[in-house]
Design a protein around this motif. Structure first.
Motif, PDB file in Angstrom:
ATOM      1  N   GLY A   1      -0.946  14.949   4.808  1.00  0.00           N
ATOM      2  CA  GLY A   1      -1.523  13.741   5.395  1.00  0.00           C
ATOM      3  C   GLY A   1      -1.806  14.004   6.865  1.00  0.00           C
ATOM      4  O   GLY A   1      -1.527  15.098   7.388  1.00  0.00           O
ATOM      5  N   SER A   2      -2.321  12.996   7.551  1.00  0.00           N
ATOM      6  CA  SER A   2      -2.721  13.215   8.952  1.00  0.00           C
ATOM      7  C   SER A   2      -1.568  13.725   9.825  1.00  0.00           C
ATOM      8  O   SER A   2      -1.787  14.629  10.645  1.00  0.00           O
ATOM      9  CB  SER A   2      -3.352  11.949   9.540  1.00  0.00           C
ATOM     10  OG  SER A   2      -2.550  10.813   9.338  1.00  0.00           O
ATOM     11  N   PRO A   3      -0.312  13.236   9.679  1.00  0.00           N
ATOM     12  CA  PRO A   3       0.729  13.729  10.590  1.00  0.00           C
ATOM     13  C   PRO A   3       1.029  15.220  10.423  1.00  0.00           C
ATOM     14  O   PRO A   3       1.229  15.928  11.409  1.00  0.00           O
ATOM     15  CB  PRO A   3       1.969  12.891  10.206  1.00  0.00           C
ATOM     16  CG  PRO A   3       1.441  11.687   9.531  1.00  0.00           C
ATOM     17  CD  PRO A   3       0.205  12.134   8.831  1.00  0.00           C
TER      18      PRO A   3
ATOM     19  N   GLY B   1       1.490   6.977   7.598  1.00  0.00           N
ATOM     20  CA  GLY B   1       1.874   7.333   6.223  1.00  0.00           C
ATOM     21  C   GLY B   1       3.069   8.283   6.231  1.00  0.00           C
ATOM     22  O   GLY B   1       3.714   8.504   7.255  1.00  0.00           O
TER      23      GLY B   1
ATOM     24  N   TYR C   1       0.826  -1.214   0.000  1.00  0.00           N
ATOM     25  CA  TYR C   1       0.000   0.000   0.000  1.00  0.00           C
ATOM     26  C   TYR C   1       0.860   1.263   0.000  1.00  0.00           C
ATOM     27  O   TYR C   1       1.779   1.413   0.789  1.00  0.00           O
ATOM     28  CB  TYR C   1      -0.900  -0.012   1.237  1.00  0.00           C
ATOM     29  CG  TYR C   1      -1.843   1.164   1.269  1.00  0.00           C
ATOM     30  CD1 TYR C   1      -3.087   1.100   0.671  1.00  0.00           C
ATOM     31  CD2 TYR C   1      -1.463   2.353   1.886  1.00  0.00           C
ATOM     32  CE1 TYR C   1      -3.950   2.189   0.689  1.00  0.00           C
ATOM     33  CE2 TYR C   1      -2.314   3.449   1.908  1.00  0.00           C
ATOM     34  CZ  TYR C   1      -3.552   3.354   1.300  1.00  0.00           C
ATOM     35  OH  TYR C   1      -4.388   4.432   1.313  1.00  0.00           O
TER      36      TYR C   1
ATOM     37  N   HIS D   1       0.053   5.334   0.144  1.00  0.00           N
ATOM     38  CA  HIS D   1      -1.042   6.290   0.247  1.00  0.00           C
ATOM     39  C   HIS D   1      -0.949   7.400  -0.805  1.00  0.00           C
ATOM     40  O   HIS D   1      -1.953   8.030  -1.136  1.00  0.00           O
ATOM     41  CB  HIS D   1      -1.124   6.881   1.658  1.00  0.00           C
ATOM     42  CG  HIS D   1      -2.421   7.578   1.899  1.00  0.00           C
ATOM     43  ND1 HIS D   1      -3.624   6.903   1.986  1.00  0.00           N
ATOM     44  CD2 HIS D   1      -2.717   8.898   1.999  1.00  0.00           C
ATOM     45  CE1 HIS D   1      -4.599   7.780   2.139  1.00  0.00           C
ATOM     46  NE2 HIS D   1      -4.088   8.994   2.152  1.00  0.00           N
TER      47      HIS D   1
ATOM     48  N   ASP E   1       3.954  -1.477  15.154  1.00  0.00           N
ATOM     49  CA  ASP E   1       2.625  -1.841  14.702  1.00  0.00           C
ATOM     50  C   ASP E   1       1.597  -0.921  15.386  1.00  0.00           C
ATOM     51  O   ASP E   1       1.596  -0.780  16.609  1.00  0.00           O
ATOM     52  CB  ASP E   1       2.369  -3.303  15.078  1.00  0.00           C
ATOM     53  CG  ASP E   1       0.971  -3.723  14.720  1.00  0.00           C
ATOM     54  OD1 ASP E   1       0.762  -4.187  13.603  1.00  0.00           O
ATOM     55  OD2 ASP E   1       0.060  -3.552  15.560  1.00  0.00           O
ATOM     56  N   GLY E   2       0.740  -0.312  14.582  1.00  0.00           N
ATOM     57  CA  GLY E   2      -0.197   0.680  15.101  1.00  0.00           C
ATOM     58  C   GLY E   2      -1.168   0.110  16.126  1.00  0.00           C
ATOM     59  O   GLY E   2      -1.549   0.800  17.076  1.00  0.00           O
TER      60      GLY E   2
ATOM     61  N   HIS F   1      -9.805  13.810   6.797  1.00  0.00           N
ATOM     62  CA  HIS F   1      -8.991  14.961   7.211  1.00  0.00           C
ATOM     63  C   HIS F   1      -9.855  16.161   7.604  1.00  0.00           C
ATOM     64  O   HIS F   1      -9.458  16.949   8.457  1.00  0.00           O
ATOM     65  CB  HIS F   1      -7.991  15.322   6.111  1.00  0.00           C
ATOM     66  CG  HIS F   1      -6.969  14.247   5.897  1.00  0.00           C
ATOM     67  ND1 HIS F   1      -6.341  14.022   4.709  1.00  0.00           N
ATOM     68  CD2 HIS F   1      -6.468  13.322   6.757  1.00  0.00           C
ATOM     69  CE1 HIS F   1      -5.495  13.008   4.830  1.00  0.00           C
ATOM     70  NE2 HIS F   1      -5.559  12.567   6.067  1.00  0.00           N
TER      71      HIS F   1
ATOM     72  N   ASP G   1      -1.404   8.566  16.203  1.00  0.00           N
ATOM     73  CA  ASP G   1      -1.801   8.281  14.819  1.00  0.00           C
ATOM     74  C   ASP G   1      -1.200   6.911  14.507  1.00  0.00           C
ATOM     75  O   ASP G   1       0.010   6.775  14.312  1.00  0.00           O
ATOM     76  CB  ASP G   1      -1.207   9.401  13.933  1.00  0.00           C
ATOM     77  CG  ASP G   1      -1.644   9.326  12.484  1.00  0.00           C
ATOM     78  OD1 ASP G   1      -2.240   8.310  12.094  1.00  0.00           O
ATOM     79  OD2 ASP G   1      -1.356  10.282  11.737  1.00  0.00           O
ATOM     80  N   THR G   2      -2.053   5.871  14.521  1.00  0.00           N
ATOM     81  CA  THR G   2      -1.532   4.494  14.497  1.00  0.00           C
ATOM     82  C   THR G   2      -1.009   4.066  13.127  1.00  0.00           C
ATOM     83  O   THR G   2      -0.197   3.160  13.026  1.00  0.00           O
ATOM     84  CB  THR G   2      -2.628   3.498  14.929  1.00  0.00           C
ATOM     85  OG1 THR G   2      -3.724   3.617  14.007  1.00  0.00           O
ATOM     86  CG2 THR G   2      -3.094   3.750  16.351  1.00  0.00           C
TER      87      THR G   2
ATOM     88  N   ASP H   1      -6.237   4.462  11.087  1.00  0.00           N
ATOM     89  CA  ASP H   1      -6.495   4.610   9.646  1.00  0.00           C
ATOM     90  C   ASP H   1      -5.716   3.543   8.870  1.00  0.00           C
ATOM     91  O   ASP H   1      -4.760   3.845   8.165  1.00  0.00           O
ATOM     92  CB  ASP H   1      -6.053   6.033   9.249  1.00  0.00           C
ATOM     93  CG  ASP H   1      -6.249   6.306   7.768  1.00  0.00           C
ATOM     94  OD1 ASP H   1      -7.085   5.642   7.138  1.00  0.00           O
ATOM     95  OD2 ASP H   1      -5.545   7.194   7.245  1.00  0.00           O
ATOM     96  N   PRO H   2      -6.135   2.267   9.002  1.00  0.00           N
ATOM     97  CA  PRO H   2      -5.371   1.171   8.379  1.00  0.00           C
ATOM     98  C   PRO H   2      -5.542   1.144   6.856  1.00  0.00           C
ATOM     99  O   PRO H   2      -6.506   1.705   6.331  1.00  0.00           O
ATOM    100  CB  PRO H   2      -5.988  -0.093   8.988  1.00  0.00           C
ATOM    101  CG  PRO H   2      -6.980   0.362  10.011  1.00  0.00           C
ATOM    102  CD  PRO H   2      -7.333   1.775   9.692  1.00  0.00           C
TER     103      PRO H   2
ATOM    104  N   CYS I   1       2.931   6.122  14.218  1.00  0.00           N
ATOM    105  CA  CYS I   1       3.454   4.780  13.929  1.00  0.00           C
ATOM    106  C   CYS I   1       3.377   4.524  12.429  1.00  0.00           C
ATOM    107  O   CYS I   1       2.333   4.803  11.807  1.00  0.00           O
ATOM    108  CB  CYS I   1       2.628   3.712  14.630  1.00  0.00           C
ATOM    109  SG  CYS I   1       2.703   3.862  16.407  1.00  0.00           S
TER     110      CYS I   1
HETATM  111  C1  LIG Z   1      -4.117   4.763   4.846  1.00  0.00           C
HETATM  112  S1  LIG Z   1      -2.402   4.981   5.051  1.00  0.00           S
HETATM  113  C2  LIG Z   1      -2.275   6.245   6.245  1.00  0.00           C
HETATM  114  C3  LIG Z   1      -2.665   7.596   5.822  1.00  0.00           C
HETATM  115  C4  LIG Z   1      -2.539   8.645   6.894  1.00  0.00           C
HETATM  116  N1  LIG Z   1      -3.197   8.231   8.138  1.00  0.00           N
HETATM  117  C5  LIG Z   1      -3.124   9.957   6.432  1.00  0.00           C
HETATM  118  O1  LIG Z   1      -4.312  10.209   6.701  1.00  0.00           O
HETATM  119  O2  LIG Z   1      -2.411  10.744   5.826  1.00  0.00           O
HETATM  120  C6  LIG Z   1      -1.950   3.571   6.005  1.00  0.00           C
HETATM  121  C7  LIG Z   1      -0.472   3.508   6.378  1.00  0.00           C
HETATM  122  O3  LIG Z   1      -0.306   2.497   7.388  1.00  0.00           O
HETATM  123  C8  LIG Z   1       0.920   1.816   7.166  1.00  0.00           C
HETATM  124  N2  LIG Z   1       0.756   0.529   7.866  1.00  0.00           N
HETATM  125  C9  LIG Z   1       0.233  -0.635   7.386  1.00  0.00           C
HETATM  126  N3  LIG Z   1       0.097  -1.532   8.393  1.00  0.00           N
HETATM  127  C10 LIG Z   1       0.520  -0.918   9.537  1.00  0.00           C
HETATM  128  C11 LIG Z   1       0.575  -1.296  10.898  1.00  0.00           C
HETATM  129  N4  LIG Z   1       0.151  -2.510  11.301  1.00  0.00           N
HETATM  130  N5  LIG Z   1       1.059  -0.414  11.799  1.00  0.00           N
HETATM  131  C12 LIG Z   1       1.480   0.832  11.409  1.00  0.00           C
HETATM  132  N6  LIG Z   1       1.448   1.258  10.129  1.00  0.00           N
HETATM  133  C13 LIG Z   1       0.961   0.390   9.206  1.00  0.00           C
HETATM  134  C14 LIG Z   1       1.064   1.754   5.665  1.00  0.00           C
HETATM  135  O4  LIG Z   1       2.418   1.616   5.277  1.00  0.00           O
HETATM  136  C15 LIG Z   1       0.453   3.110   5.240  1.00  0.00           C
HETATM  137  O5  LIG Z   1       1.457   4.088   5.090  1.00  0.00           O
END
Ligand SMILES: C[S@@+](CC[C@H](N)C(=O)[O-])C[C@H]1O[C@@H](n2cnc3c(N)ncnc32)[C@H](O)[C@@H]1O
Length: 288
Positions: free
Chosen positions: A98-100, A43, A3, A5, A142-143, A18, A39-40, A163-164, A116
């Motif tokens: 993005g969210s961060p 991205g 994935y 984003h 891991d989030g 957002h 923010d688990t 936001d997985p 994370c």
């Molecule tokens: C939908 S994107 C996040 C977008 C971000 N929250 C934003 O709004 O800008 C999901 C992100 O989670 C990461 N990711 C996937 N599995 C994860 C996990 N178990 N823990 C932390 N990050 C993970 C992916 O690499 C990806 O960058």
């Protein structure tokens, strides 16, 4: 983990998530007391809409690009649009937060954030973008596990954004376990969970699992840009536990506007459900 984003930055799903994030942060900042954000799934933090990924997919053209110059945008969208504009100080729409970046932008002195991100390239970019000093931390973690590790925060007020990517089977099950754990550890925290409108069986399992948590108040906000179609991403939803005061009213203003503005030719829709102690106190829906 495939994935990225960047292909989806600024699309209709990001707009819903957002816009709500900016409202929640603005509401948290109304009180002087510091707050904390976790923010688990963070991205990379900032996206170049002219870059190869976002440029190729063009998804932002059906999302933020339809809103940024709209003089009729409602007041509830202002915190979000202001934040996007601050990333583009010379005008136009090249950089998408993005969210961060949105969180960092809206933190005050004394507030804190933990991000994370498991994907090494994304995490490195995130570290460069948001930096890492006392109050802002980036974790290779891991989030879902972070929900266990970091809750409750010392500030005792704030937000957990979950936001997985929903690219693996079983994501909704991991999500409900983490939410259950998180709410037990921090009953007063705001939890905002994003989900695609796609795998409705998984979401039904999630709702069933969280129903037993005797939550004080929750909000469900949904935005669709096309009629539902099995296997296709036609919209997204937010599940917000302990929503801050005013969020339901903001959604009631925002959702019909976003549905009308972002719907494809085949038509979109929206839904807002406000639940207090298990009973719906507001259930609104509309077509666009
Ligand atoms: C939908 S994107 C996040 C977008 C971000 N929250 C934003 O709004 O800008 C999901 C992100 O989670 C990461 N990711 C996937 N599995 C994860 C996990 N178990 N823990 C932390 N990050 C993970 C992916 O690499 C990806 O960058």
């Amino acid at each position: 983990m495939n994935y990225r984003h960047a292909f989806h930055a600024g699309n209709h799903c990001d707009v819903l998530k957002h816009a709500a994030l900016a409202i929640v942060l603005a509401r948290l900042a109304l009180k002087e007391k510091p707050f904390s954000v976790i923010d688990t799934h963070a991205g990379r933090g900032l996206y170049d809409l002219d870059g190869s990924e976002a440029g190729r997919s063009g998804e932002h053209r059906g999302g933020v690009a339809r809103l940024i110059d709209d003089p009729a945008a409602p007041a509830s969208l202002r915190p979000y649009l202001d934040c996007v504009r601050r990333q583009n100080p010379f005008g136009g729409l090249r950089w998408y937060p993005g969210s961060p970046v949105m969180i960092k932008d809206m933190l005050r002195k004394g507030d804190s954030a933990k991000f994370c991100e498991l994907q090494p390239e994304e995490r490195l970019a995130l570290q460069t973008t948001v930096g890492a000093h006392g109050a802002i931390r980036v974790y290779d973690r891991d989030g879902y596990e972070a929900v266990r590790a970091f809750l409750p925060p010392v500030e005792r007020r704030g937000l957990v954004l979950i936001d997985p990517p929903f690219e693996k089977p079983g994501e909704f099950d991991r999500l409900s376990e983490a939410v259950e754990d998180g709410v037990k550890r921090w009953a007063s925290g705001v939890f905002m969970i994003w989900r695609p409108i796609k795998d409705e069986d998984g979401y039904a399992r999630f709702l069933e699992a969280v129903r037993h948590l005797s939550l004080e108040k929750t909000l469900i906000a949904e935005l669709s840009v096309a009629p539902r179609m099995a296997g296709k991403l036609t919209g997204s939803g937010l599940y917000v536990i302990n929503p801050p005061f005013g969020l339901a009213d903001a959604f009631a203003e925002l959702l019909p506007y976003l549905a009308a503005r972002l719907a494809t030719a085949s038509g979109g829709g929206w839904r807002l459900e406000e639940i207090e102690k298990g009973a719906a106190i507001r259930d609104l829906a509309g077509e666009a």
